[in-house]
Design a protein around this motif. Structure first.
Motif, short mmCIF file in Angstrom:
data_model
loop_
_atom_site.label_atom_id
_atom_site.label_comp_id
_atom_site.label_asym_id
_atom_site.label_seq_id
_atom_site.Cartn_x
_atom_site.Cartn_y
_atom_site.Cartn_z
N ASP A 378 -17.85 -3.15 14.78
CA ASP A 378 -16.50 -3.00 14.23
C ASP A 378 -15.57 -2.33 15.23
N LEU A 379 -16.10 -1.35 15.96
CA LEU A 379 -15.27 -0.69 16.97
C LEU A 379 -14.88 -1.67 18.08
N ASN A 380 -15.85 -2.44 18.56
CA ASN A 380 -15.54 -3.43 19.59
C ASN A 380 -14.53 -4.45 19.08
N ARG A 381 -14.67 -4.80 17.83
CA ARG A 381 -13.77 -5.78 17.24
C ARG A 381 -12.34 -5.25 17.16
N ALA A 382 -12.22 -3.97 16.83
CA ALA A 382 -10.89 -3.37 16.65
C ALA A 382 -10.21 -3.05 17.96
N THR A 383 -10.99 -2.74 19.00
CA THR A 383 -10.41 -2.25 20.25
C THR A 383 -10.56 -3.19 21.44
N GLU A 384 -11.31 -4.31 21.25
CA GLU A 384 -11.60 -5.23 22.36
C GLU A 384 -12.48 -4.58 23.42
N TRP A 385 -13.23 -3.55 23.04
CA TRP A 385 -14.19 -2.94 23.97
C TRP A 385 -15.48 -3.75 23.97
N ALA A 386 -16.42 -3.33 24.78
CA ALA A 386 -17.69 -4.05 24.88
C ALA A 386 -18.87 -3.07 24.92
N LEU A 387 -18.84 -2.09 24.03
CA LEU A 387 -19.95 -1.15 23.96
C LEU A 387 -21.21 -1.88 23.49
N PRO A 388 -22.37 -1.60 24.08
CA PRO A 388 -23.60 -2.31 23.71
C PRO A 388 -24.10 -1.89 22.34
N ASP A 389 -24.62 -2.85 21.58
CA ASP A 389 -25.18 -2.54 20.26
C ASP A 389 -26.64 -2.95 20.16
N ASP A 390 -27.33 -3.00 21.29
CA ASP A 390 -28.74 -3.40 21.30
C ASP A 390 -29.65 -2.30 20.78
N GLU A 391 -29.33 -1.04 21.10
CA GLU A 391 -30.20 0.08 20.75
C GLU A 391 -29.75 0.85 19.52
N ALA A 392 -28.53 0.64 19.07
CA ALA A 392 -28.01 1.37 17.91
C ALA A 392 -26.97 0.52 17.21
#
Length: 443
Positions: A378-392
Motif C-alpha cells: 500500500d505504501l509503494n502504491r501511494a508513493t510510487e516507491w519500490a520498497l521490497p516486500d519479500d521478507e515482510a
C-alpha cells in the motif's frame, strides 16, 4: 558465336540478373515486414479479429504460437534472399566495373537493403501490425512448412551448442509471459501519460491476486475482535452494538477455540423475536437467550491459499468472511472479501470503519508519517516507491527484519535508500513511524 549475338546474350544476362536482384530485395522486404508485424501484433486484437471472422487473424494466431519456429523460418528466408541478392549484385558489378565492382556492389546493396528491405517495410508493418500480420500470415505459414525441417535442425544444433556452455533452454517457454506484457504496457502507458495511475494500480492489483497469499493481507489474530460465548446475552448485545464490524468470531474458553461466527443482523433479529414472543417475561427470556443458537459455522482457510483462489471460494460459498489457520491448525488471522477487493481498488472505508483515517500523511519537511501496520504494498502504491516486500508484509515488519531487533522509540535506520525513525511502540509492536527518501534530503 557472332559477336553481336554474344553481346545480346550478355545484355540479357545482365538484365535478368538485375531483375532477379530487385525481386530478391522485394522478398527481403516481405520477410522483414512480416517478422515485425507478426511479433508486434497484439494477440488480443488478433483474437478479436478472429471472432469477427478474419481467417488471416486466425492463421496469424496459429503461427505465432511457436514463436521460435516462426522467427527461425523468417530469418532463414530473409538471410537466404539477402545473401543471394548480394552475391548476384557482386557478380553484376564485377562484370560491369571490374575489380572495383565489389566495393560498389557492397555500398549500393547496403543502401538498398537498409532502406527498401529493412526500414521501409518494418516502418509500414509497425504502424498497423495486426492488419499486416493478417495479410502475410497465409504466405508465412507456407514458408514455415517448407523450412520446417531445416529450422528444426538449426534449433537442435543451437541447443546443443548452448548446452556445451551450460545454458539450457525450454522449448515450450514463451518469450514474454502474458502478465509481463500487460504490466509492461501499463507501466509504459502511465509513464507516457496515457494510463492513469489509479487505472494501472487496479489492473495490476487484479493480475497480482494469483501471485499473493492470504497471509499477506489478513487481519492478524492480535487485532481480531471476538465474542466470548460464556458472556451474558446483554453483554454480547452491547458488544455487537458498539462494534464496528457486522461479523464477529465466537470463542469458548480460549480465543484459539473458535466455535462460530455471529452476524449482527442475525443476532438482533433473533433477540427481537425472543423478546417479542416472551411478552411480559421478556427480561427473563433475554437472559435465557443463547448466541450459539444463531451463530454460523466458522469457515477456516489455510494461510497459503492465493487471493485469486480465495475470492473464487468466497463467491462459490456465498460468504464474505473466513478465519485463517496455519499448517498446525492454529488461528492466524481473519480475511474478508472486502480485504481482497481492496487489493484491486484500494482502501474501502465507511462511517463505521475505524481505519477510515489515512495510514499515511506527508509532512512539509519531507517525512512521511505511517501506521506501523500499513502494508509495504500500500505504501509503494501511494508513493510510487519500490520498497521490497519479500521478507515482510508491513512497514513495521520491514524495519524489524532489517534491524534484526525490536527497535526502541527514537531509533533511526537507513536501508533501501530510505530513512526510518520509530515514533511509537506498544510492547513488541511498532505502531507509528516516519520515513523519507535519503536522496532528496541528503546531507
Amino acid at each position: 558465336m557472332d559477336p553481336s549475338t554474344a553481346a545480346t546474350a550478355t545484355d540479357a544476362a545482365l538484365y535478368i540478373t538485375g531483375g532477379a536482384i530487385l525481386v530478391l530485395i522485394l522478398m527481403s522486404a516481405f520477410f522483414s515486414g512480416s517478422e515485425t508485424a507478426l511479433t508486434a501484433a497484439s494477440r488480443g486484437k488478433l483474437r478479436a479479429s478472429q471472432d469477427r471472422g478474419s481467417k488471416g487473424a486466425k492463421t496469424a494466431l496459429d503461427i505465432t504460437e511457436d514463436s521460435e519456429r516462426l522467427i527461425g523460418s523468417v530469418l532463414l528466408g530473409n538471410n537466404l534472399v539477402n545473401i543471394l541478392a548480394t552475391s548476384l549484385a557482386t557478380s553484376l558489378f564485377t562484370t560491369l566495373f571490374g575489380d572495383s565492382g565489389v566495393a560498389l556492389a557492397t555500398l549500393i546493396m547496403t543502401l538498398l537493403v537498409l532502406i527498401f528491405a529493412e526500414v521501409l517495410p518494418k516502418t509500414y508493418a509497425i504502424t498497423n501490425p495486426e492488419a499486416a500480420a493478417s495479410r502475410v500470415s497465409g504466405a508465412i505459414r507456407v514458408i514455415i512448412l517448407v523450412f520446417s525441417p531445416i529450422v528444426g535442425a538449426i534449433r537442435a544444433i543451437v541447443r546443443v551448442i548452448l548446452r556445451l556452455f551450460g545454458v539450457r533452454t525450454d522449448p515450450d517457454s514463451q518469450i514474454l509471459a502474458v502478465r509481463e506484457e500487460i504490466a509492461g504496457a501499463l507501466h509504459l502507458g502511465h509513464s507516457e501519460g496515457v494510463v492513469e495511475k489509479e487505472d494501472r494500480d487496479r489492473i495490476l492489483g487484479a493480475l497480482d491476486l494469483a501471485e499473493r497469499t492470504i497471509e499477506e493481507i489478513m487481519l492478524h489474530r492480535s487485532n481480531i475482535e471476538m465474542i466470548d460465548a460464556d458472556q451474558s446475552p446483554r453483554e454480547i448485545l452491547k458488544q455487537c452494538l458498539e462494534s464496528n464490524y457486522t461479523r464477529l468470531p465466537i470463542f469458548r474458553g480460549e480465543q484459539e477455540n473458535i466455535i462460530g461466527v455471529a452476524h449482527a443482523k442475525d443476532l438482533m433479529r433473533a433477540m427481537y423475536d425472543t423478546i417479542d414472543q416472551a411478552g411480559d417475561r421478556a427480561a427473563e427470556a433475554l437472559e435465557e437467550f443463547r448466541i450459539t443458537d444463531v451463530m454460523m459455522k466458522p469457515y477456516f482457510v489455510p494461510d497459503t491459499t492465493t487471493l485469486a483462489d480465495q475470492m473464487r471460494n468466497f463467491l462459490r460459498k456465498h460468504t464474505h468472511f473466513a478465519l485463517v489457520v496455519d499448517e498446525y491448525g492454529s488461528l492466524e488471522g481473519l480475511l474478508t472479501l472486502e480485504d481482497i477487493l481492496e487489493e484491486i481498488v484500494g482502501e474501502i472505508t465507511d462511517e463505521h470503519d475505524p481505519e477510515a483515517e489515512h495510514q499515511i500523511s506527508a509532512g512539509e519537511d519531507g517525512w512521511y508519517w505511517l501506521d506501523g501496520s500499513m502494508t509495504i504494498r500500500d505504501l509503494n502504491r501511494a508513493t510510487e516507491w519500490a520498497l521490497p516486500d519479500d521478507e515482510a508484509n508491513t512497514i513495521a515488519g520491514l524495519v524489524i527484519h532489517e534491524a534484526q531487533t525490536i527497535p526502541t522509540v527514537g531509533q533511526r535506520f537507513s536501508f533501501h535508500g530510505f530513512r526510518f525513525e520509530v515514533m511509537a511502540r506498544e510492547h513488541n509492536r511498532i505502531t507509528r513511524l516516519r520515513v523519507r527518501p535519503l536522496a532528496p534530503l541528503a546531507g
